[in-house]
Each structure stands twice: as structure tokens, then as C-alpha cells.
Design a protein around this motif. Structure first.
Motif, PDB file in Angstrom:
ATOM      1  N   VAL A  34      16.373   7.272  25.975  1.00  9.66           N
ATOM      2  CA  VAL A  34      17.397   8.574  26.037  1.00  9.66           C
ATOM      3  C   VAL A  34      16.280   8.770  27.231  1.00  9.66           C
ATOM      4  CG1 VAL A  34      18.120  10.486  25.149  1.00  9.66           C
ATOM      5  CG2 VAL A  34      17.951   8.232  23.421  1.00  9.66           C
ATOM      6  N   ARG A  35      16.968   9.092  28.542  1.00  7.61           N
ATOM      7  CA  ARG A  35      16.372  10.114  29.517  1.00  7.61           C
ATOM      8  C   ARG A  35      16.946  11.261  29.125  1.00  7.61           C
ATOM      9  NH1 ARG A  35      18.410   9.888  35.508  1.00  7.61           N
ATOM     10  NH2 ARG A  35      16.638  10.984  36.700  1.00  7.61           N
ATOM     11  N   ASP A  36      15.151  12.607  29.398  1.00  3.10           N
ATOM     12  CA  ASP A  36      15.382  14.102  28.987  1.00  3.10           C
ATOM     13  C   ASP A  36      15.774  14.378  31.011  1.00  3.10           C
ATOM     14  OD1 ASP A  36      15.169  16.345  28.981  1.00  3.10           O
ATOM     15  OD2 ASP A  36      12.849  15.965  28.645  1.00  3.10           O
ATOM     16  N   ARG A  37      17.133  14.786  30.640  1.00  2.48           N
ATOM     17  CA  ARG A  37      17.801  15.407  32.391  1.00  2.48           C
ATOM     18  C   ARG A  37      16.792  16.843  32.932  1.00  2.48           C
ATOM     19  NH1 ARG A  37      21.467  12.146  33.968  1.00  2.48           N
ATOM     20  NH2 ARG A  37      22.756  10.781  31.212  1.00  2.48           N
ATOM     21  N   GLU A  38      16.154  17.417  32.169  1.00  2.21           N
ATOM     22  CA  GLU A  38      16.029  18.748  32.709  1.00  2.21           C
ATOM     23  C   GLU A  38      14.497  18.486  33.088  1.00  2.21           C
ATOM     24  OE1 GLU A  38      15.010  20.963  29.365  1.00  2.21           O
ATOM     25  OE2 GLU A  38      17.493  20.979  29.039  1.00  2.21           O
ATOM     26  N   LYS A  39      13.450  17.290  33.710  1.00  2.00           N
ATOM     27  CA  LYS A  39      12.161  17.303  33.711  1.00  2.00           C
ATOM     28  C   LYS A  39      12.262  16.568  35.790  1.00  2.00           C
ATOM     29  CE  LYS A  39       9.372  17.707  29.493  1.00  2.00           C
ATOM     30  NZ  LYS A  39       8.760  17.309  29.019  1.00  2.00           N
ATOM     31  N   TYR A  91      11.439   9.273  29.807  1.00  2.00           N
ATOM     32  CA  TYR A  91      12.172   8.936  28.861  1.00  2.00           C
ATOM     33  C   TYR A  91      12.384   8.632  27.549  1.00  2.00           C
ATOM     34  CZ  TYR A  91      14.564   6.210  32.577  1.00  2.00           C
ATOM     35  OH  TYR A  91      15.167   6.643  33.939  1.00  2.00           O
ATOM     36  N   THR A  92      12.635   9.688  26.062  1.00  2.00           N
ATOM     37  CA  THR A  92      12.185   8.798  24.909  1.00  2.00           C
ATOM     38  C   THR A  92      12.788   7.992  24.510  1.00  2.00           C
ATOM     39  OG1 THR A  92      12.384  11.033  25.198  1.00  2.00           O
ATOM     40  CG2 THR A  92      12.126  10.097  22.595  1.00  2.00           C
ATOM     41  N   PRO A 117      11.541  11.580  35.268  1.00  2.54           N
ATOM     42  CA  PRO A 117      12.190  11.477  34.792  1.00  2.54           C
ATOM     43  C   PRO A 117      11.444  11.065  33.494  1.00  2.54           C
ATOM     44  CG  PRO A 117      12.972   9.717  36.762  1.00  2.54           C
ATOM     45  CD  PRO A 117      11.066  10.565  37.194  1.00  2.54           C
ATOM     46  N   PRO A 167       7.678   9.181  23.939  1.00  2.61           N
ATOM     47  CA  PRO A 167       7.594   9.416  25.023  1.00  2.61           C
ATOM     48  C   PRO A 167       7.546   8.137  26.372  1.00  2.61           C
ATOM     49  CG  PRO A 167       6.053  11.033  24.267  1.00  2.61           C
ATOM     50  CD  PRO A 167       6.441  10.421  22.899  1.00  2.61           C
ATOM     51  N   SER A 190      10.544   7.959  18.045  1.00  4.71           N
ATOM     52  CA  SER A 190      10.357   8.099  18.579  1.00  4.71           C
ATOM     53  C   SER A 190       8.401   8.586  18.958  1.00  4.71           C
ATOM     54  CB  SER A 190      11.710   9.013  19.681  1.00  4.71           C
ATOM     55  OG  SER A 190      11.304  10.373  19.015  1.00  4.71           O
TER      56      SER A 190
END
Length: 172
Positions: free
Chosen positions: A101-106, A111-112, A109, A78, A76
Motif C-alpha cells: 500500500v502506497r502512502d500518498r501523503e509523503k 510503501y507499507t 513515496p 514500512p 506490516s
């Protein structure tokens, strides 16, 4: 003669008993045939799906689950939001299978991007093309269409308007 009558009666009785047995067993026979037909067709359907998958295997962007199921290992990287579309175009060009895959916490946005481990060489080439494309992009922000429209409205408002004079003349 009585023997002939007995034989005829026996034939009639046996015929009726066969008819009764057939009528009694017909629903069970129908169910059995349906089950047998399904059992014969089920492997053909799965074989058909396998053939379709060989002809049209999943490639390009896919779910992380599908990518992992292929059993070739996953790596993977980022990626920021701005370059996701460009990355996808370049990855499609090189034929790399990947999942995003989206990192929803940041809040901005992040993505990984997951890809097959065997595609690392292709991914390094994609990243080179991607970085070259990002460098070529102009850093000057584009003006919006509304701002341009406002500017043109001001220009039009500054142009003096012609005054049309109307004179009525009476003819004698």
C-alpha cells in the motif's frame, strides 16, 4: 352404433383438450425447466471455483482485501521506494503472501508492506537478504547514456580530420 360414434367423439374432444392444455402450459413448462437447470448448475459452478482456488490459491503479491480475507492476521513494515522491486523478488523467492500500500501523503513515496502474521519468520529472513543486497549495491551513481554519448562526441570532435585534396590533371 351411436355409442361407438359418441366414444370416438369423446376421444377426439379429449385429444384436442389435451393438445390445448399442452400448448397453454408449454411456455410455463419451458421457464420451469430453465429455472430448474440453473438451480442444478449453480452449485456445480461454485464447486468448480472452489476446486480451482484449491489448485491455484492466491499467493505472492495481492490486494490488502484478499490478504485480510484469508483470516490469518496481518502484520506490516514500512519500505522505501527504491527497494520495493528487490523486496518483491525476494518475497516471491520465499513464497510469502503480501500486499503493498502506497502512502500518498509523503513526497518521496513510502510503501507499507502487509503480510500474514504467521509469516514473520520468513519476513525476517527476507529483510536480512534485502539488507544484504542493499549493502552490496554500489553507492556510486551510474552515468547516464546521454552523458556517455556527449563524452564520446567530444572525443570524436577532437580528432583531426583528414583533408582530401583533389587535383585535376589535364592530359594532352
Amino acid at each position: 352404433m351411436s355409442k361407438l360414434i359418441h366414444e370416438e367423439i369423446d376421444k377426439e374432444i379429449s385429444g384436442k383438450s389435451v393438445n390445448i392444455a399442452v400448448r397453454m402450459l408449454k411456455p410455463e413448462l419451458d421457464q420451469f425447466m430453465k429455472g430448474l437447470n440453473k438451480a442444478v448448475q449453480a452449485p456445480a459452478k461454485t464447486a468448480g471455483k472452489a476446486v480451482v482456488n484449491k489448485i491455484h490459491p492466491t499467493s505472492g503479491r495481492q490486494s490488502i482485501k484478499t490478504l485480510i480475507k484469508q483470516g490469518q492476521g496481518v502484520s506490516s513494515i514500512p519500505l522505501a521506494d527504491e527497494g520495493l522491486r528487490d523486496f518483491q523478488k525476494i518475497a516471491k523467492k520465499y513464497g510469502v503472501d503480501f500486499a503493498v500500500v502506497r502512502d500518498r501523503e509523503k513526497s518521496p513515496p513510502v510503501y507499507t508492506v502487509f503480510f500474514k502474521a504467521k509469516d514473520t519468520d520468513a519476513v525476517t529472513r527476507i529483510l536480512q537478504d534485502y539488507s544484504a543486497k542493499q549493502i552490496k549495491k554500489p553507492s556510486v551513481a551510474k552515468t547516464s547514456v546521454l552523458e556517455k554519448l556527449k563524452k564520446f562526441k567530444e572525443i570524436v570532435a577532437a580528432i583531426p580530420k583528414k583533408v582530401a585534396e583533389k587535383k585535376k590533371e589535364r592530359s594532352l
